[in-house]
Design an enzyme around this catalytic site. Structure first.
Site, PDB file in Angstrom:
ATOM      1  N   ARG A 224       0.821  -1.212   0.000  1.00 57.46           N
ATOM      2  CA  ARG A 224       0.000   0.000   0.000  1.00 57.46           C
ATOM      3  C   ARG A 224       0.864   1.274   0.000  1.00 57.46           C
ATOM      4  O   ARG A 224       0.682   2.148  -0.831  1.00 57.46           O
ATOM      5  CB  ARG A 224      -0.911   0.024   1.235  1.00 57.46           C
ATOM      6  CG  ARG A 224      -1.895  -1.118   1.351  1.00 57.46           C
ATOM      7  CD  ARG A 224      -2.936  -1.118   0.256  1.00 57.46           C
ATOM      8  NE  ARG A 224      -3.673   0.128   0.203  1.00 57.46           N
ATOM      9  CZ  ARG A 224      -4.246   0.600  -0.907  1.00 57.46           C
ATOM     10  NH1 ARG A 224      -4.118  -0.034  -2.047  1.00 57.46           N
ATOM     11  NH2 ARG A 224      -4.931   1.733  -0.878  1.00 57.46           N
ATOM     12  N   ILE A 225       1.805   1.370   0.938  1.00 56.42           N
ATOM     13  CA  ILE A 225       2.639   2.568   1.028  1.00 56.42           C
ATOM     14  C   ILE A 225       3.611   2.627  -0.143  1.00 56.42           C
ATOM     15  O   ILE A 225       3.830   3.695  -0.733  1.00 56.42           O
ATOM     16  CB  ILE A 225       3.393   2.609   2.370  1.00 56.42           C
ATOM     17  CG1 ILE A 225       2.399   2.632   3.538  1.00 56.42           C
ATOM     18  CG2 ILE A 225       4.322   3.821   2.433  1.00 56.42           C
ATOM     19  CD1 ILE A 225       1.443   3.813   3.528  1.00 56.42           C
TER      20      ILE A 225
ATOM     21  N   ASP B  36       9.475 -12.634  -6.016  1.00 50.49           N
ATOM     22  CA  ASP B  36       8.866 -13.098  -7.261  1.00 50.49           C
ATOM     23  C   ASP B  36       7.571 -13.838  -6.957  1.00 50.49           C
ATOM     24  O   ASP B  36       7.564 -14.842  -6.258  1.00 50.49           O
ATOM     25  CB  ASP B  36       9.830 -14.018  -8.013  1.00 50.49           C
ATOM     26  CG  ASP B  36       9.375 -14.293  -9.437  1.00 50.49           C
ATOM     27  OD1 ASP B  36       8.193 -14.030  -9.746  1.00 50.49           O
ATOM     28  OD2 ASP B  36      10.205 -14.763 -10.238  1.00 50.49           O
TER      29      ASP B  36
ATOM     30  N   SER C 208       5.554   6.313  12.471  1.00 48.33           N
ATOM     31  CA  SER C 208       4.300   5.731  11.973  1.00 48.33           C
ATOM     32  C   SER C 208       3.372   6.829  11.479  1.00 48.33           C
ATOM     33  O   SER C 208       3.587   8.019  11.723  1.00 48.33           O
ATOM     34  CB  SER C 208       3.601   4.959  13.092  1.00 48.33           C
ATOM     35  OG  SER C 208       3.116   5.858  14.080  1.00 48.33           O
ATOM     36  N   CYS C 209       2.301   6.423  10.801  1.00 49.46           N
ATOM     37  CA  CYS C 209       1.307   7.401  10.336  1.00 49.46           C
ATOM     38  C   CYS C 209       0.678   8.127  11.519  1.00 49.46           C
ATOM     39  O   CYS C 209       0.455   9.348  11.464  1.00 49.46           O
ATOM     40  CB  CYS C 209       0.233   6.696   9.506  1.00 49.46           C
ATOM     41  SG  CYS C 209      -0.605   5.328  10.354  1.00 49.46           S
ATOM     42  N   THR C 210       0.426   7.411  12.612  1.00 44.60           N
ATOM     43  CA  THR C 210      -0.202   8.027  13.781  1.00 44.60           C
ATOM     44  C   THR C 210       0.758   8.984  14.481  1.00 44.60           C
ATOM     45  O   THR C 210       0.358  10.070  14.924  1.00 44.60           O
ATOM     46  CB  THR C 210      -0.693   6.945  14.759  1.00 44.60           C
ATOM     47  OG1 THR C 210      -1.619   6.094  14.081  1.00 44.60           O
ATOM     48  CG2 THR C 210      -1.358   7.560  15.970  1.00 44.60           C
TER      49      THR C 210
ATOM     50  N   THR D  26      -0.758   0.675  20.047  1.00 45.10           N
ATOM     51  CA  THR D  26      -0.091   1.649  19.197  1.00 45.10           C
ATOM     52  C   THR D  26       1.208   2.072  19.853  1.00 45.10           C
ATOM     53  O   THR D  26       1.257   2.265  21.069  1.00 45.10           O
ATOM     54  CB  THR D  26      -0.977   2.891  18.932  1.00 45.10           C
ATOM     55  OG1 THR D  26      -0.224   3.834  18.160  1.00 45.10           O
ATOM     56  CG2 THR D  26      -1.425   3.559  20.216  1.00 45.10           C
ATOM     57  N   GLY D  27       2.246   2.177  19.042  1.00 46.23           N
ATOM     58  CA  GLY D  27       3.527   2.635  19.567  1.00 46.23           C
ATOM     59  C   GLY D  27       3.714   4.129  19.394  1.00 46.23           C
ATOM     60  O   GLY D  27       4.784   4.670  19.687  1.00 46.23           O
TER      61      GLY D  27
ATOM     62  N   ASN E 114      -4.103   7.804   6.695  1.00 41.32           N
ATOM     63  CA  ASN E 114      -2.994   7.006   7.190  1.00 41.32           C
ATOM     64  C   ASN E 114      -2.174   6.364   6.072  1.00 41.32           C
ATOM     65  O   ASN E 114      -1.100   5.811   6.319  1.00 41.32           O
ATOM     66  CB  ASN E 114      -3.482   5.928   8.161  1.00 41.32           C
ATOM     67  CG  ASN E 114      -4.659   5.139   7.645  1.00 41.32           C
ATOM     68  OD1 ASN E 114      -5.805   5.589   7.757  1.00 41.32           O
ATOM     69  ND2 ASN E 114      -4.415   3.972   7.071  1.00 41.32           N
TER      70      ASN E 114
END
Length: 481
Positions: free
Chosen positions: A138-139, A166, A288-290, A347-348, A453
């Protein structure tokens, strides 16, 4: 002629001007490495309607709508100057010129305001910096889109390769198809072709080598003409210095992780602590995103009010780490069906705050709930401040931060009473303050912070990569400190 006819005629006139802006903006970008902005929002590769909407945003800053009629003369003035690589904000130029009482012409004022980017003062165009994406989930795919979008001048970041395992027959075609179409973020803006014989994807004319490997140690990037590259690890498999250093192979100069780093790996939130990156540092994390969502507004609140303690609760969209249906998972709850449940998880982000804001003495705790939405999350930041304030004061302060401060690329602000999560898909900010949901009583402030996010975080990663690569050019006129 009726009022409605007047409005329509005015609209068509502005459309015509915006249309004539597009080739000028494109030529400045391609030939001189100049990015034209309107109040920090880029006009490069934008449509007529996007240019007009970007101008309308100015009403949030100066109290009135900015017209292309006002900015076009400044854009034309730029074409007469010996410009070097830079970002030039024609919205700020128009507003500053209107407030200037010296009687300078548009041409004279523009030449003075951007003098640092002209003639003997200008920065020489730099050779582009190679970038490698390790992992293409995704990212990784969103980073690919952003890197291709920003490669117009050819002197910035150049996506040269993608490293993946592969997947067997049709692997290359399938990966190209996932880049071309995205269920959340829509179609790729441009054209994509596949060169199966040479394992390459060609996107908007950029040739991207697809390298198949199961291990970082097995790749010699110089064999593909890659040199001094920045490798972005999107897998999260290695998060400490020892593991990430495996990527420092021939052709790779620096490694950037798109997950929280462990141990002594610096966790960087662009706009807050990117200036602390040492020139010789070759392994960094974009957290992270958060963390990117909460640290900029937390810094803003600390700077103005002081923070004694806080708690962040994140309501986070489900991710690929969770199961579609109940099945085995190494996590206690993440094995339960993501589209059917709210899932309490950890969450970190709270602990990562200390790395990004080492001077913050407040204790920040955190928890998280995954919910059945595919993208856009919200962080609820509950703060005890060092002094009492009011809701109106906090909102006005955060609004100003989002519009004019050095954090304006990280923090956005919305006052729409009916805003919901899907409204923020594609936001390029790290977080968006929801004015309507904000609560303040005495020394307690509760901020509701939306964030894409996926895409918003990817924009932050690209900003960090631009910074460490040296292709983050100065902005004119210089923004307020």
């Amino acid at each position: 002629m009726t009022v409605n006819d007047d409005s329509f005629t005015n609209w068509k006139n502005r459309e015509e001007i915006a249309e004539s802006m597009i080739p000028i903006i494109g030529k400045l970008h391609r030939e001189r490495d100049v990015t034209v902005l309107v109040h920090s929002r880029s006009l490069v590769n934008k449509s007529v309607i996007s240019i007009l909407k970007t101008h309308r945003f100015a009403r949030q800053i100066v109290g009135g709508e900015l017209s292309v009629v006002e900015t076009m003369p400044f854009l034309q003035a730029l074409t007469t100057l010996d410009l070097g690589p830079s970002q030039i904000d024609i919205g700020m130029l128009a507003v500053a010129h209107k407030a200037d009482d010296r009687g300078l012409s548009v041409e004279e004022f523009t030449a003075e305001a951007v003098a640092g980017a002209t003639g003997a003062n200008k920065i020489e165009r730099r050779e582009g910096r190679d970038v490698v994406l390790y992992g293409f989930g995704r990212i990784g795919r969103l980073l690919a889109r952003l890197l291709i979008e920003k490669a117009g001048s050819g002197n910035g970041l150049r996506l040269k390769a993608i490293v993946v395992r592969d997947g067997g027959g049709g692997d290359l075609v399938k990966r190209a198809s996932l880049l071309r179409r995205d269920s959340i973020h829509g179609q790729f803006q441009g054209t994509i072709t596949v060169d199966e014989e040479n394992n390459r994807i060609v996107a908007n004319g950029h040739t991207i080598q697809v390298i198949y490997s199961d291990s970082p140690e097995s790749v010699d990037y110089t064999e593909y003409g890659i040199k001094n590259a920045i490798l972005i690890d999107n897998t999260g498999k290695w998060r400490d210095r020892e593991g990430l250093s495996k990527h420092l192979r021939p052709g790779i100069d620096k490694v950037v992780l798109t997950a929280p780093g462990k141990g002594d790996v610096p966790n960087i939130v662009h706009g807050v602590n990117h200036d602390m990156i040492k020139p010789d540092e070759n392994v960094i994390s974009c957290a992270s995103c958060t963390t990117n969502a909460i640290v900029p507004p937390l810094k803003a609140m600390e700077d103005e009010y002081g923070v004694l303690r806080g708690h962040v609760e994140t309501i986070h969209s489900f991710t690929n780490d969770q199961n579609l249906l109940d099945n085995y998972h190494k996590g206690d709850r993440r094995g339960r069906s993501a589209p059917l449940n709210m899932v309490i998880t950890e969450t970190g982000a709270a602990s990562a705050v200390a790395k990004a804001l080492p001077d913050l003495r407040a204790t920040i705790t955190g928890s998280s709930i995954r919910v059945p939405t595919p993208d856009v999350s919200i962080a609820i930041l509950n703060l005890q401040l060092k002094r009492e304030t009011t809701r109106a004061e906090v909102l006005e302060y955060l609004r100003e931060v989002s519009l004019t401060s050095p954090l304006k690329r990280q923090i956005d602000f919305i006052s729409a009473p009916d805003a919901v999560s899907s409204d923020f898909i594609g936001s390029r900010h790290a977080s968006i303050v929801d004015a309507g949901a904000t609560k303040v009583e005495g020394d307690n402030a509760i901020l509701y912070l939306w964030y894409d996010n996926e895409f918003g975080y990817s924009c932050q990663v690209v900003r960090v990569v631009q910074h460490v690569s040296g292709v983050e050019y100065p902005t004119y006129p210089a923004p307020a400190a």
